[in-house]
Write an enzyme that holds these catalytic residues in place. Structure first.
Site, short mmCIF file in Angstrom:
data_model
loop_
_atom_site.label_atom_id
_atom_site.label_comp_id
_atom_site.label_asym_id
_atom_site.label_seq_id
_atom_site.Cartn_x
_atom_site.Cartn_y
_atom_site.Cartn_z
N HIS A 57 0.85 -1.18 0.00
CA HIS A 57 0.00 0.00 0.00
C HIS A 57 0.89 1.23 0.00
O HIS A 57 2.11 1.14 0.02
CB HIS A 57 -0.90 0.01 1.25
CG HIS A 57 -2.00 -1.01 1.23
ND1 HIS A 57 -3.31 -0.69 0.95
CD2 HIS A 57 -1.98 -2.34 1.45
CE1 HIS A 57 -4.05 -1.78 1.01
NE2 HIS A 57 -3.26 -2.81 1.30
N GLU A 113 3.46 0.01 3.84
CA GLU A 113 3.08 1.34 3.38
C GLU A 113 4.27 2.00 2.71
O GLU A 113 5.14 2.57 3.35
CB GLU A 113 2.57 2.18 4.56
CG GLU A 113 1.35 1.62 5.26
CD GLU A 113 0.06 1.83 4.47
OE1 GLU A 113 0.09 2.44 3.38
OE2 GLU A 113 -1.00 1.37 4.96
#
Length: 395
Positions: free
Chosen positions: A306, A365
């Site tokens: 992500h 992330e």
């Protein structure tokens, strides 16, 4: 590249002729019995393409082979109908070309069409990889899985659950591409030999979980759903903040891991560009495809790419196994990303994976800033996550 078997040929001989690991040639020809090759049978040689070449004055197979670090017999194998002693100027012959550079050009707007083209090219050059369709999006786009490796340790890595986090897809494809180059050219990555990883790991890559959403962010709404998505987007034609699938359901809020709790406290009670959980867990075909893949494959670990934050999450309600902490420490060391065990967020794929299988799961992330991250971060993100990619395979 395909060659046709001659009398006396063997896969081992092709391995020596093209300086290609024998196991990659065997894996590129799963229906071939190496012990009983048949004359005229087509064999895939990975890591090469064929180029047309117009013969020039003074050319010989010896000169052409020497300039390409190939033997004369490699050229004879490719051009079996030609008389090597009487090359005609202007005649077109085939020359093998070793692939030594990436074909994935990821530093661009990377939509479903770009992904599909790159997967097709990689499959042609590296036929030891397998391409599976694990499901279809709302608009019927295939959700593709790339599978490779011969080991028992099953690792799953995915990207683009969220539409405006699409930069994760070309990053993941570039990681795959360079891994394949390392295998076929027998060259290490960061000093690490990759063939032992190939032999020990069964790697599953789903590079674009949400193809409809990615295309919406990059290309705008398709005609068949234009009015619906503009309405969901509160009348705006700016889709840069869109995370959901094309129906306005956030795919990373679709999994039965405290879904009811997350639903009750969510401010979104209708389809939206982000954060709407749907009417129940696993209503969306993209989420169903990812759940089915995990159930059918029983992965040892899972990484979901992500953006953004330069950190990763590795725990869920204390259900993560002890090895998760060991892997997290290594991920932190090789990437510089911050390891976070628990966050106040549920119903994600990582949460469900840990709950369902009690295996290590990670939400990575990538990068930092505001989504969608600019392509100017592409090279930096790649270098940061390369260590995580390798560590996920060797640990």
């Amino acid at each position: 590249m395909k060659v046709k078997v001659r009398s006396g040929d063997s896969l081992w001989y092709y391995s020596q002729l093209f300086m290609m690991p024998i196991n990659l040639i065997i894996d590129s020809n799963p229906s071939v019995n190496p012990a009983s090759l048949k004359i005229g049978q087509e064999i895939n040689i990975p890591g090469f393409t064929l180029q047309n070449y117009a013969v020039k004055k003074g050319d010989t197979f010896w000169k052409l082979g020497t300039s390409r670090n190939l033997s004369v017999d490699a050229l004879l194998l490719i051009n079996q109908t030609l008389n090597p002693n009487s090359l005609t100027v202007g005649a077109v012959i085939k020359l093998p070309k070793r692939v030594i550079s990436p074909i994935v050009a990821g530093r661009r707007q990377y939509d479903f069409k770009a992904l599909t083209a790159d997967i097709s090219t990689l499959a042609a050059i590296y036929p030891f990889i397998k391409i599976n369709t694990i499901g279809n999006s709302i608009l019927g786009k295939p959700i593709q899985e790339i599978r490779l490796g011969k080991g028992n340790k099953k690792v799953q890595i995915n990207a683009s659950f969220h539409a405006n986090e699409w930069i994760t897809t070309p990053i993941l494809m570039a990681l795959l591409n360079n891994f394949l180059l390392s295998l076929t050219n027998v060259r290490p990555i960061r000093g690490l030999s990759t063939m032992p990883l190939y032999n020990s790991v069964d790697l599953s890559i789903v590079p674009m979980v949400n193809p409809d959403g990615v295309d919406l962010v990059l290309n705008g709404p398709p005609p068949e759903v234009r009015e619906q998505v503009i309405e969901i987007n509160r009348g705006s034609t700016d889709f840069s903040g869109w995370k959901a699938n094309i129906r306005g359901v956030d795919l990373n809020n679709q999994f039965p891991a405290k879904w009811d709790f997350e639903k009750e406290r969510s401010e979104q009670d209708a389809p939206a560009p982000r954060d709407y959980l749907g009417e129940a867990p696993l209503t969306e075909p993209e989420a169903i495809a990812m759940a089915d893949l995990a159930r059918n494959s029983q992965f040892e670990r899972m990484l979901a790419f992500h953006t953004q934050g330069s950190e990763f999450y590795w725990g869920y309600e204390g259900m993560e196994p002890p090895e998760s902490q060991v892997i997290a420490a290594e991920f932190e060391r090789v990437s510089g990303y911050r390891a976070v065990q628990f966050i106040d967020s549920f119903a994600g794929y990582k949460d469900w994976f840990i709950q369902e299988f009690r295996k290590p799961g990670f939400t990575i992330e990538l990068g930092s800033g505001i989504n969608p991250l600019p392509l100017s971060q592409y090279d930096e993100i790649y270098e940061e996550v390369l260590g995580i990619f390798l560590a996920s395979l060797y640990m």
